[in-house]
Design an enzyme around this catalytic site. Structure first.
Site, PDB file in Angstrom:
ATOM      1  N   VAL A 236      27.981  41.177  45.605  1.00 56.35           N
ATOM      2  CA  VAL A 236      28.545  42.235  44.766  1.00 56.35           C
ATOM      3  C   VAL A 236      30.055  42.078  44.723  1.00 56.35           C
ATOM      4  CG1 VAL A 236      29.068  44.713  44.724  1.00 56.35           C
ATOM      5  CG2 VAL A 236      26.713  43.947  44.989  1.00 56.35           C
ATOM      6  N   LYS A 237      30.584  42.074  43.515  1.00 52.53           N
ATOM      7  CA  LYS A 237      32.044  42.076  43.327  1.00 52.53           C
ATOM      8  C   LYS A 237      32.460  43.482  42.914  1.00 52.53           C
ATOM      9  CE  LYS A 237      35.829  40.430  40.443  1.00 52.53           C
ATOM     10  NZ  LYS A 237      36.210  39.836  39.143  1.00 52.53           N
ATOM     11  N   GLN A 238      33.435  44.018  43.623  1.00 52.19           N
ATOM     12  CA  GLN A 238      33.867  45.387  43.363  1.00 52.19           C
ATOM     13  C   GLN A 238      35.372  45.507  43.558  1.00 52.19           C
ATOM     14  OE1 GLN A 238      33.986  48.335  41.859  1.00 52.19           O
ATOM     15  NE2 GLN A 238      31.856  48.679  42.535  1.00 52.19           N
TER      16      GLN A 238
END
Length: 350
Positions: A236-238
């Site tokens: 996950v990129k956040q």
């Protein structure tokens, strides 16, 4: 090694010695050399997906650490080629993007289907490719802020990609359709043996209130992360959390008082840890974005983001414009500085 203390300045003691509040590190599945064997082999991912994930963890300066440093260059669509590449036009040539990722010691390079397809036979076997499948195309007037598919999963497989990436603008009027499209694409990617990376971004003007942008609040981004791992994003990129209390301020959705009273504090490490916790307590790795280039303090800001991510239990950083919108040697130096944070054993999990 990079002098992290000097770059952090007055924040050094606070960021490097903070004791996490709320979610204890013992409850997390933390990054490490054995992360694939220890955590991912219990999943429904096929041996081919596990092999491609392991190849990413085994590449670049961070090989064997369980941490990731990824170079993303998809801004030519997201922000326009002029906006992205005018500061350093050599990166209009995808070969120079691949070379920067290699020279910068990155685990992988993430870019568009066209960019990676243009150089795949020369570079796909030298550095893992992550093909970004959908984009917010801003030439349409007026802008409509949507994510549109620019390629197929089969094309990514055919050019030798190790993984695919996509964005869902959670909270936008188009998010339901994007979620369906990306869910289908991720399932197909897993069938073909590629891993998946989801840009879990929030996009809605209503998320801004009283001058505060709650699109980077820990509670709202945490829920976006939880939706992302639900469709089996492997990474996950956040955006790193900058505040909290989005649900309360905007008076919508459902939350719990314990999120604010016990499970987090206002400290950036605790806010980012809530993002990690929403990735199945770290079973899915959280990588934070490096953000736009602001100029002279990019190096310090990138190192600060990396320190917070690492101490929170995150898996790494995805750093683009701060690296490629400057002279190549400086871009490599910045990527190495970020990696040095994860290589420094004295910077521990809070």
């Amino acid at each position: 090694m990079t002098d992290v203390h000097s770059l952090l300045g007055d924040e050094a003691k606070d960021l490097l010695t903070h004791t996490a509040q709320g979610i204890p590190k013992e409850d997390l599945h933390l990054p490490g050399p054995d992360f694939v064997d220890r955590v991912l082999t219990t999943t429904d991912r096929s041996p081919r997906v596990l092999r491609n994930l392991q190849s990413v963890f085994d590449h670049g300066r961070l090989a064997g650490t369980g941490y990731l440093s990824i170079l993303p260059v998809d801004q030519g669509i997201e922000h326009s080629a002029a906006s992205a590449f005018a500061p350093n036009p050599r990166y209009l040539d995808p070969e120079n993007i691949a070379e920067l990722a290699l020279d910068g010691g990155c685990n992988a390079v993430a870019s568009t289907l066209g960019a990676l397809g243009a150089v795949s036979r020369r570079y796909a076997h030298r550095i893992p490719f992550i093909v970004k499948l959908n984009h917010n195309e801003l030439l349409t007037h007026p802008n409509h802020y949507d994510q549109i598919m620019f390629g197929t999963v089969q094309q990514c497989f055919d050019l030798g990609a190790a993984g695919v990436g996509a964005t869902v603008y959670f909270g936008s009027e188009h998010s339901d359709r994007q979620l369906r499209e990306v869910t289908e694409a991720f399932a197909r990617a897993h069938q073909l043996g590629m891993f998946t990376v989801l840009w879990c971004y929030l996009r809605n003007p209503a998320f801004k209130k009283d001058g505060i942008d709650y699109a980077v609040s820990a509670d709202l981004t945490g829920q976006a992360n939880h939706l992302g791992v639900t469709i089996e994003a492997d990474i996950v990129k956040q955006k790193q959390a900058e505040n909290n209390g989005g649900y309360r301020a905007l008076a919508f959705g459902k939350t719990h008082d314990l999120v604010y009273d016990r499970l987090t504090t206002d400290h950036p490490i605790d806010l980012t840890r809530w993002q990690v916790a929403n990735c199945y307590m770290g079973r899915t790795g959280l990588i934070n974005s490096g953000g736009a280039s602001a100029g002279h303090d990019d190096l310090a800001q990138a190192v600060r983001t990396a320190v917070i991510n690492k101490r929170a239990g995150g898996t790494g950083l995805i750093t683009g414009r701060k690296a490629f919108q400057r002279p190549t040697t400086e871009g490599i130096q910045l990527l190495h500085a970020v990696q040095d944070v994860y290589l420094d054993d004295s910077i521990t999990i809070a």
